[in-house]
Design a protein around this motif. Structure first.
Motif, PDB file in Angstrom:
ATOM      1  N   VAL B 111       0.739  -1.198   0.000  1.00 31.84           N
ATOM      2  CA  VAL B 111       0.065  -0.183   0.096  1.00 31.84           C
ATOM      3  C   VAL B 111       0.914   1.344  -0.168  1.00 31.84           C
ATOM      4  O   VAL B 111       0.621   2.187  -0.933  1.00 31.84           O
ATOM      5  CB  VAL B 111      -1.033  -0.026   1.163  1.00 31.84           C
ATOM      6  N   LEU B 115       1.107   4.129  -2.779  1.00 29.66           N
ATOM      7  CA  LEU B 115       0.788   5.607  -2.457  1.00 29.66           C
ATOM      8  C   LEU B 115       1.998   6.386  -2.934  1.00 29.66           C
ATOM      9  O   LEU B 115       1.960   7.639  -3.117  1.00 29.66           O
ATOM     10  CB  LEU B 115       0.425   5.715  -0.993  1.00 29.66           C
ATOM     11  N   ASP B 116       3.266   5.793  -2.987  1.00 31.00           N
ATOM     12  CA  ASP B 116       4.581   6.489  -3.181  1.00 31.00           C
ATOM     13  C   ASP B 116       4.433   6.817  -4.598  1.00 31.00           C
ATOM     14  O   ASP B 116       5.078   7.894  -5.060  1.00 31.00           O
ATOM     15  CB  ASP B 116       5.524   5.649  -2.918  1.00 31.00           C
ATOM     16  N   THR B 117       3.836   6.393  -5.687  1.00 29.12           N
ATOM     17  CA  THR B 117       3.771   6.934  -6.891  1.00 29.12           C
ATOM     18  C   THR B 117       2.804   8.039  -7.260  1.00 29.12           C
ATOM     19  O   THR B 117       3.132   8.877  -8.126  1.00 29.12           O
ATOM     20  CB  THR B 117       2.932   5.832  -7.850  1.00 29.12           C
ATOM     21  N   GLY B 118       2.067   8.493  -6.103  1.00 28.79           N
ATOM     22  CA  GLY B 118       1.263   9.672  -6.322  1.00 28.79           C
ATOM     23  C   GLY B 118       0.156   9.671  -7.344  1.00 28.79           C
ATOM     24  O   GLY B 118      -0.459  10.511  -7.911  1.00 28.79           O
ATOM     25  N   SER B 119      -0.249   8.329  -7.775  1.00 32.47           N
ATOM     26  CA  SER B 119      -1.199   8.271  -8.509  1.00 32.47           C
ATOM     27  C   SER B 119      -2.629   7.884  -8.014  1.00 32.47           C
ATOM     28  O   SER B 119      -2.534   7.244  -7.126  1.00 32.47           O
ATOM     29  CB  SER B 119      -0.861   7.055  -9.709  1.00 32.47           C
ATOM     30  N   ALA B 120      -3.552   8.482  -8.715  1.00 29.25           N
ATOM     31  CA  ALA B 120      -4.891   8.624  -7.997  1.00 29.25           C
ATOM     32  C   ALA B 120      -5.409   7.008  -8.059  1.00 29.25           C
ATOM     33  O   ALA B 120      -6.067   6.812  -7.229  1.00 29.25           O
ATOM     34  CB  ALA B 120      -5.777   9.571  -8.817  1.00 29.25           C
ATOM     35  N   PHE B 121      -5.019   6.292  -9.388  1.00 26.87           N
ATOM     36  CA  PHE B 121      -5.523   5.083  -9.370  1.00 26.87           C
ATOM     37  C   PHE B 121      -5.082   4.428  -8.370  1.00 26.87           C
ATOM     38  O   PHE B 121      -5.685   3.372  -7.675  1.00 26.87           O
ATOM     39  CB  PHE B 121      -5.122   4.573 -10.621  1.00 26.87           C
ATOM     40  N   GLU B 122      -3.533   4.306  -8.069  1.00 25.86           N
ATOM     41  CA  GLU B 122      -2.927   3.427  -6.724  1.00 25.86           C
ATOM     42  C   GLU B 122      -3.410   3.851  -5.559  1.00 25.86           C
ATOM     43  O   GLU B 122      -3.584   2.757  -4.748  1.00 25.86           O
ATOM     44  CB  GLU B 122      -1.256   3.449  -7.081  1.00 25.86           C
ATOM     45  N   MET B 124      -6.390   4.758  -5.169  1.00 24.82           N
ATOM     46  CA  MET B 124      -7.990   4.201  -4.896  1.00 24.82           C
ATOM     47  C   MET B 124      -7.676   2.746  -4.649  1.00 24.82           C
ATOM     48  O   MET B 124      -8.237   2.162  -3.907  1.00 24.82           O
ATOM     49  CB  MET B 124      -8.427   4.330  -6.241  1.00 24.82           C
ATOM     50  N   ALA B 126      -5.136   1.098  -3.109  1.00 24.30           N
ATOM     51  CA  ALA B 126      -4.690   1.028  -1.873  1.00 24.30           C
ATOM     52  C   ALA B 126      -5.918   1.089  -0.880  1.00 24.30           C
ATOM     53  O   ALA B 126      -6.005   0.405   0.319  1.00 24.30           O
ATOM     54  CB  ALA B 126      -3.612   2.462  -1.520  1.00 24.30           C
ATOM     55  N   SER B 127      -6.353   2.238  -1.006  1.00 25.90           N
ATOM     56  CA  SER B 127      -7.666   2.660   0.081  1.00 25.90           C
ATOM     57  C   SER B 127      -8.595   1.297  -0.043  1.00 25.90           C
ATOM     58  O   SER B 127      -8.896   0.913   1.029  1.00 25.90           O
ATOM     59  CB  SER B 127      -8.216   3.940  -0.506  1.00 25.90           C
ATOM     60  N   GLU B 203      -8.587   0.425 -14.689  1.00 25.46           N
ATOM     61  CA  GLU B 203      -7.922   0.633 -13.620  1.00 25.46           C
ATOM     62  C   GLU B 203      -8.958   1.116 -12.595  1.00 25.46           C
ATOM     63  O   GLU B 203      -8.725   0.805 -11.369  1.00 25.46           O
ATOM     64  CB  GLU B 203      -7.038   1.850 -13.851  1.00 25.46           C
ATOM     65  N   ASP B 214       2.686   0.728 -11.412  1.00 21.05           N
ATOM     66  CA  ASP B 214       3.907   1.105 -11.719  1.00 21.05           C
ATOM     67  C   ASP B 214       4.996   0.199 -11.568  1.00 21.05           C
ATOM     68  O   ASP B 214       6.352   0.698 -11.758  1.00 21.05           O
ATOM     69  CB  ASP B 214       4.108   2.542 -10.918  1.00 21.05           C
TER      70      ASP B 214
END
Lengths: 653, 303
Positions: B111, B115-122, B124, B126-127, B203, B214
């Motif tokens: 997770v 979050l480290d990629t700063g992508s909204a998809f990732e 989402m 993770a959440s 995604e 990523d």
């Protein structure tokens, strides 16, 4: 004993010396560090098996003598108090620099050192009057630290709430101790004996000490006061000051004699409520320090669950459950002091660098503040109870006790054990979610605003305490079995079981801990080996840098990242019934939408319902007596005189 | 340390990717396709390990550490799993708590890497992942408490071998309830239908897959391998509870365990072919349902 009292004196002297106009706070901090280091020597000596030193001096105050003692239980609480106070003082020197010239830094140090000294005194006092005086000193010193930034309304409000809450708690303690002293005919701790109405006393102690510890629903002051104080003070308050409540409760239990089952049940239910609601409210926050403060409620809940299981084990004659429950709870006290101290210091470094506590304006700080980021991440993993760190060790002990109860005991023990397992499992998952959010949103990704993009690493004086605490998180994860030994005298004292039984149970509990410590070491070695293999694999390969995958969208911005609110939204929705999050949104309209906004806020549900009504009622009731308050001094003197006369007459009767 | 436990440990390291092949073949059969080779996961891992890597400029060391820590956690978890007639490499009181929390370690770092990629998809993904796993954890730990009480043990290597055919006969409802709860946990934790769809192409609808968008090269290889190990661990737990073949003859026990595990893979393929994924808001109900099953089992055991 002399060394600790000398240390106490040095701490206080440092506090007063820092009042001199030209001192930069170094005297105060130096006094705190030196005094705490001096105090650690006797504390460790007692834990290592030394005989408890004590000192009894006659004094003019009614109610016995000036009596202090470092027994195993005191020493066990003293160690985290002294260690964290020293580290907090080092950190505070750099942290308070920002207010230099604008604030009376000397006063802040006086309050800090008084807080440290009073916490020491609370744990070693063996006389009711001395204890209550130290308790009150602690409350007042921390109050002045909470209102350090008294120009902010939120700080004053938080300070006010804290002052009211802590004094209500003290009122219960006053009743507890005075009634107990009256029945026992002495105000010396060693002469207090079990009262006839023990249940009533248990409730008094639970409310009185629970207010300080932050049991739900008595925790309302906590999420306001901890964020308002300077960060090294938040670390101290959250890490150790609230633990004096746990200390007091455990100490009180030793006065109350044989215990009925419902005490254990009560503590277990209180623990479950605090743990679950604490972590849920933490999830719903987007103020970093407020989030951490709610996690203190959660961890106090875990501690209470351990104590509850321990009491049930004692009541039903299940020494293993008793030992495991108490051992887990007490170890969690130390562990929570370490990682919560670390996390608050980390949060302080973030605030120091960015001037904001709003998580949704942060992001990408790992690159700008590598040390803070790495240590915060270790603290976050530790508080989530993840192996190979310290949080797992203490939670595991409680789990083990609960599983023992659930798999081999009769229904009266098995049912609460199962409740504890369910609670711990859910709390564990939610805490991991919450700290993935805190860590991820604050330190990872891209900065969400100017606050974060201009951040810088904290000065060394702030970095070193964080590093020390992070190392302690790993070390306790690896050295768990050794710690169990130091717990033996404490557990013998608290459970009042035959020492042989306690030692057997501890040895039994230490066996799985050895595997866990070995496993933790193995895990770290394995991870290092895998990292090495990865480095070898990648060494001769092409490595490119690029943008994050964005689905082909050409203009991603940092604002598109998930925020703390959106990350927690599925969980906060799921538990919306208790959280009652308030949302304000203006949706984008039209084909070319202009402004859109979204804000959410999760006020404390107990504060909004129970306490608001209660205090509204109290205000209404007291307003009926407003005519007494004329604002003329001679009238007030008359009231005092009349009261005295009335009391005299009542006394003569 | 039980050195004999290294046999099934090594077996798992070798055979785990095959589970994925069996699941995919089953799904291909239902879809009327020939499907990818059974050994496709092996090819994928081998190929990824030989590749270079692309990293997002946003990421830090956390992104790079994620796959390694997940893999290390899964290897640690595997060492706690008893298989067939073999005890686990490491067995002690409460080892399943460590197992559950090692899965937690893997998730936590996956997770964070997302979050480290700063992508909204990732973010989402993770959440959603933390949400569902937080709900799956009580089902797992309570279920194990129930079988632990039934078998009178506190370590997996004590509990699972003690669940014999005789135990099944005397306590069938309890064990069946736990097995059902564990099946849900197995499907949820391994990101299978009906909780997550590993084949989805959008995604927005992914959970696990979107978190690792990523990653590339050896890191992705490590993630893929860790995920098949997780399939093996949770599958092994389920088979250990549900399949009471305890003859004492090592070969038969081991063979029945492996048979059970691959039958579970087929079952997973069948479920994925015959069921649609649940709507995201329904998934918590499924997981809470699983917890309820575990609690029911506990009530029956306590009775």
């Amino acid at each position: 004993m002399t060394l600790l009292l000398a240390g106490l004196f040095v701490v206080l002297a440092g506090g007063f010396l820092s009042l001199f106009p030209r001192s930069s706070g170094l005297l105060g901090a130096g006094g705190a560090v030196a005094g705490c280091l001096m105090g650690l020597v006797p504390a460790f000596a007692v834990l290592a098996g030394g005989s408890p030193p004590s000192l009894r001096l006659p004094w003019a105050v009614p109610g016995g003598s000036f009596h202090v003692e470092i027994d195993a239980l005191s020493a066990f609480f003293l160690v985290p108090i002294l260690a964290l106070s020293a580290l907090g003082a080092v950190y505070g020197v750099a942290y308070l620099q920002a207010w230099r010239g604008r604030k009376a830094i000397g006063l802040a140090w006086l309050a800090y050192n008084t807080l440290v000294a009073s916490m020491i005194l609370v744990t070693i006092a063996r006389n009711v009057v001395l204890f209550l005086v130290a308790w009150e000193m602690m409350a007042l010193a921390s109050f002045f630290l909470v209102v350090f930034e008294h120009e902010r309304e939120a700080s004053r409000e938080a300070g006010w709430t804290y002052l009211v809450a802590t004094h209500l708690g003290t009122a219960f303690l006053l009743a507890f101790f005075l009634m107990l002293g009256r029945e026992s005919g002495s105000f010396e701790f060693d002469r207090l004996h079990p009262p006839s109405q023990a249940g009533l006393f248990f409730v008094l102690a639970l409310v009185g000490f629970g207010t300080k510890a932050g049991f739900m629903p008595l925790h309302v002051w906590l999420p306001d006061a901890h964020p308002a104080a300077p960060s090294h003070v938040s670390a101290l308050m959250s890490g150790v000051m609230i633990k004096t409540g746990v200390y007091g409760l455990v100490r009180a239990l030793t006065f109350l004699g044989p215990l009925p089952a419902w005490w254990g049940w009560t503590l277990l239910v209180v623990g479950l409520t605090s743990g679950l609601l604490g972590v849920l409210f933490a999830l719903a926050q987007h103020d970093l320090k407020r989030l951490l403060a709610y996690h203190s409620v959660e961890n106090i809940g875990i501690i209470a669950m351990g104590l509850g299981l321990g009491l049930l084990g004692l009541h039903y004659g299940n020494p293993v459950l008793a030992v495991l429950g108490f051992a887990g709870a007490l170890l969690h006290v130390v562990n929570h002091a370490i990682f919560k101290g670390l996390l608050f210091l980390g949060a302080g470094a973030v605030i120091h660098a960015t001037q904001t506590r709003e998580m949704d304006e942060l992001g990408g700080l790992m690159k700008r503040m590598p040390l803070t980021g790495a240590t915060f991440l270790i603290g976050a993993a530790a508080i989530s109870g993840l192996p190979p760190l310290n949080g797992f060790v203490s939670e595991f002990l409680i789990y083990l006790g609960a599983y023992r109860g659930a798999t081999s005991a009769g229904a009266p023990v098995a049912v609460p054990s199962i409740a504890a397992i369910a609670g711990l499992a859910l709390i564990g998952g939610l805490a991991a979610a919450c700290f993935a959010k805190a860590c991820g949103v604050v330190f990872l990704g891209e900065p969400r605003g100017a606050h974060a993009s201009g951040a810088h690493e904290a000065p060394r004086a702030m970095g070193i305490p964080m590093l020390v605490l992070a190392v302690a998180c790993v070390a306790i994860g690896l050295l768990g079995p050794l710690l169990m030994r130091t717990l033996a005298p404490v557990l013998i004292q608290v459970t009042a079981l035959p020492p042989a039984d306690v030692v057997t149970s501890i040895d039994e509990a230490a066996r799985p801990l050895r595997f866990i410590a070995g496993g933790a070491g193995g895990f770290l070695v394995l991870a290092a080996l895998l990292a090495l293999a990865r480095a070898v694999l990648l060494s001769r390969r092409p490595i490119h840098e690029s943008v994050t995958w964005d689905c082909g969208y050409a203009r991603p911005t940092p604002r598109m990242q998930y925020t703390s609110s959106s990350f927690a939204q599925p969980l906060t929705d799921l538990f919306g019934l208790v959280l009652r999050t308030k949302r304000r949104a203006s949706a984008p309209r039209g084909y070319f939408p202009g402004e859109a906004a979204f804000a959410s806020e999760t006020p404390d549900v107990w504060r909004e319902t129970l306490w608001r009504r209660l205090f509204a009622g109290a205000t209404w009731g007291f307003s009926k007596f407003a005519w007494l308050q004329q604002g003329r001094v001679h009238l007030y003197i008359l009231y005092i005189a009349l009261t005295l006369v009335a009391l005299l007459i009542w006394g003569l009767r | 340390m039980n050195l004999e436990g290294l046999v099934p440990f090594a077996l798992a390291l070798v055979l785990a990717p095959l589970l994925l092949g069996v699941i995919n073949r089953t799904k291909a059969f239902f879809a009327g396709r020939r499907g990818a080779p059974l050994l496709q996961a092996y090819y994928d891992v081998a190929k990824l390990l030989r590749k270079g890597a692309v990293f997002s400029r946003t990421t830090t060391w956390v992104f790079r550490a994620g796959p390694i820590l997940s893999l290390a956690a899964m290897l640690g978890g595997l060492a706690l799993l008893p298989v067939g007639g073999f005890p686990a490499v490491v067995a002690f009181e409460g080892d399943f708590v460590l197992l559950a929390y090692l899965l937690g370690v893997a998730r936590f770092f996956t997770v964070l890497a997302a979050l480290d990629t700063g992508s909204a998809f990732e973010g989402m993904g993770a959440s959603r992942d933390v949400t569902f796993s937080a709900l799956a954890e009580p089902a797992l730990l309570l279920g194990l408490a129930a079988v632990g009480r039934e078998a009178g043990g506190l370590s997996l290597s004590g509990i699972l071998p003690a669940l014999t055919a005789a135990t099944w006969l005397s306590a069938a409802p309890q064990i069946a309830l736990v097995a059902a709860a564990l099946l849900v946990v197995f499907l949820a934790e391994n990101a299978r239908v009906p909780v997550d769809d590993p084949d989805t192409h959008l995604e927005l609808t992914m959970i696990h897959e979107v978190m690792i968008l990523d990653h590339s090269g050896p890191d992705l290889g490590a993630i893929l391998y860790a995920s098949v190990l997780k399939l093996w661990i949770l599958g092994g737990l389920l088979v250990g509870v549900a399949l009471p073949v305890r003859t004492g003859t090592v070969l038969i026990d081991l063979a029945s365990f492996l048979g059970g595990l691959f039958a579970l893979a087929v079952l997973t393929g069948v479920i994925e072919s015959t069921m649609a994924r649940l709507r995201l808001v329904r998934i918590p109900q499924l997981l809470v349902g699983a917890t309820t099953l575990s609690i029911l089992a506990l009530i029956l055991v306590l009775r």
